[in-house]
Design a protein around this motif. Structure first.
Motif, PDB file in Angstrom:
ATOM      1  N   THR A  29      26.212  -8.674  28.932  1.00 22.06           N
ATOM      2  CA  THR A  29      25.366  -9.285  29.952  1.00 22.06           C
ATOM      3  C   THR A  29      24.831 -10.602  29.397  1.00 22.06           C
ATOM      4  OG1 THR A  29      23.320  -8.267  29.159  1.00 22.06           O
ATOM      5  CG2 THR A  29      24.635  -6.998  30.774  1.00 22.06           C
ATOM      6  N   GLN A  30      24.291 -11.422  30.267  1.00 24.61           N
ATOM      7  CA  GLN A  30      23.660 -12.653  29.795  1.00 24.61           C
ATOM      8  C   GLN A  30      22.499 -12.330  28.864  1.00 24.61           C
ATOM      9  OE1 GLN A  30      22.856 -14.530  33.559  1.00 24.61           O
ATOM     10  NE2 GLN A  30      24.808 -15.607  33.564  1.00 24.61           N
ATOM     11  N   GLN A  31      21.774 -11.278  29.159  1.00 28.83           N
ATOM     12  CA  GLN A  31      20.654 -10.880  28.304  1.00 28.83           C
ATOM     13  C   GLN A  31      21.144 -10.497  26.907  1.00 28.83           C
ATOM     14  OE1 GLN A  31      17.319 -11.023  28.934  1.00 28.83           O
ATOM     15  NE2 GLN A  31      17.036 -10.433  26.812  1.00 28.83           N
ATOM     16  N   GLN A  32      22.228  -9.743  26.839  1.00 26.83           N
ATOM     17  CA  GLN A  32      22.764  -9.340  25.533  1.00 26.83           C
ATOM     18  C   GLN A  32      23.253 -10.549  24.734  1.00 26.83           C
ATOM     19  OE1 GLN A  32      25.562  -6.577  27.257  1.00 26.83           O
ATOM     20  NE2 GLN A  32      24.466  -4.802  26.396  1.00 26.83           N
ATOM     21  N   THR A  45      17.334 -17.919  26.312  1.00 27.39           N
ATOM     22  CA  THR A  45      17.009 -16.932  27.338  1.00 27.39           C
ATOM     23  C   THR A  45      18.230 -16.669  28.203  1.00 27.39           C
ATOM     24  OG1 THR A  45      16.318 -18.577  28.971  1.00 27.39           O
ATOM     25  CG2 THR A  45      14.613 -17.766  27.431  1.00 27.39           C
ATOM     26  N   ASN A  46      18.202 -15.535  28.911  1.00 26.59           N
ATOM     27  CA  ASN A  46      19.302 -15.281  29.831  1.00 26.59           C
ATOM     28  C   ASN A  46      19.305 -16.302  30.963  1.00 26.59           C
ATOM     29  OD1 ASN A  46      16.925 -13.748  30.657  1.00 26.59           O
ATOM     30  ND2 ASN A  46      18.206 -12.953  32.309  1.00 26.59           N
TER      31      ASN A  46
END
Length: 100
Positions: A29-32, A45-46
């Motif tokens: 994910t973008q967060q990961q 940041t994502n």
């Protein structure tokens, strides 16, 4: 005097698509991916990654290198290959002059 944002060119658009493609191919994910970049001492940041992938944010060289490393690829893997007749042929000519 107001300044205009600099447009993202063909190399930037290619890099944006490549980053998203590589991230998805790795099941991240973008967060990961943002967490991985932050762990590499480049806080991200994502939201920044989302804007980069959508070509709404310019990706500087430090971000590009960190994102590539976080994805497990060489930075050159997210850059377009110059072609003899493509929009980057002038860049290839310059590189040839600079590198001999």
């Amino acid at each position: 005097m107001a300044t205009r944002p600099v447009e993202i060119g063909p190399a930037g658009l290619h890099a944006a698509r490549a980053i998203e493609h590589l991230r998805l191919a790795r099941g991240l994910t973008q967060q990961q991916l943002a967490v991985r970049c932050t762990a590499l001492d480049r806080p991200m940041t994502n939201t920044a990654l989302s804007r980069t992938e959508r070509a709404r944010r310019r990706c500087d060289i430090d971000d590009l290198v960190t994102i590539a490393v976080a994805l497990g690829v060489s930075p050159s893997a997210v850059l377009p290959l110059p072609t003899a007749h493509g929009p980057l042929s002038h860049a290839a000519d310059i590189q040839g002059v600079l590198l001999g």
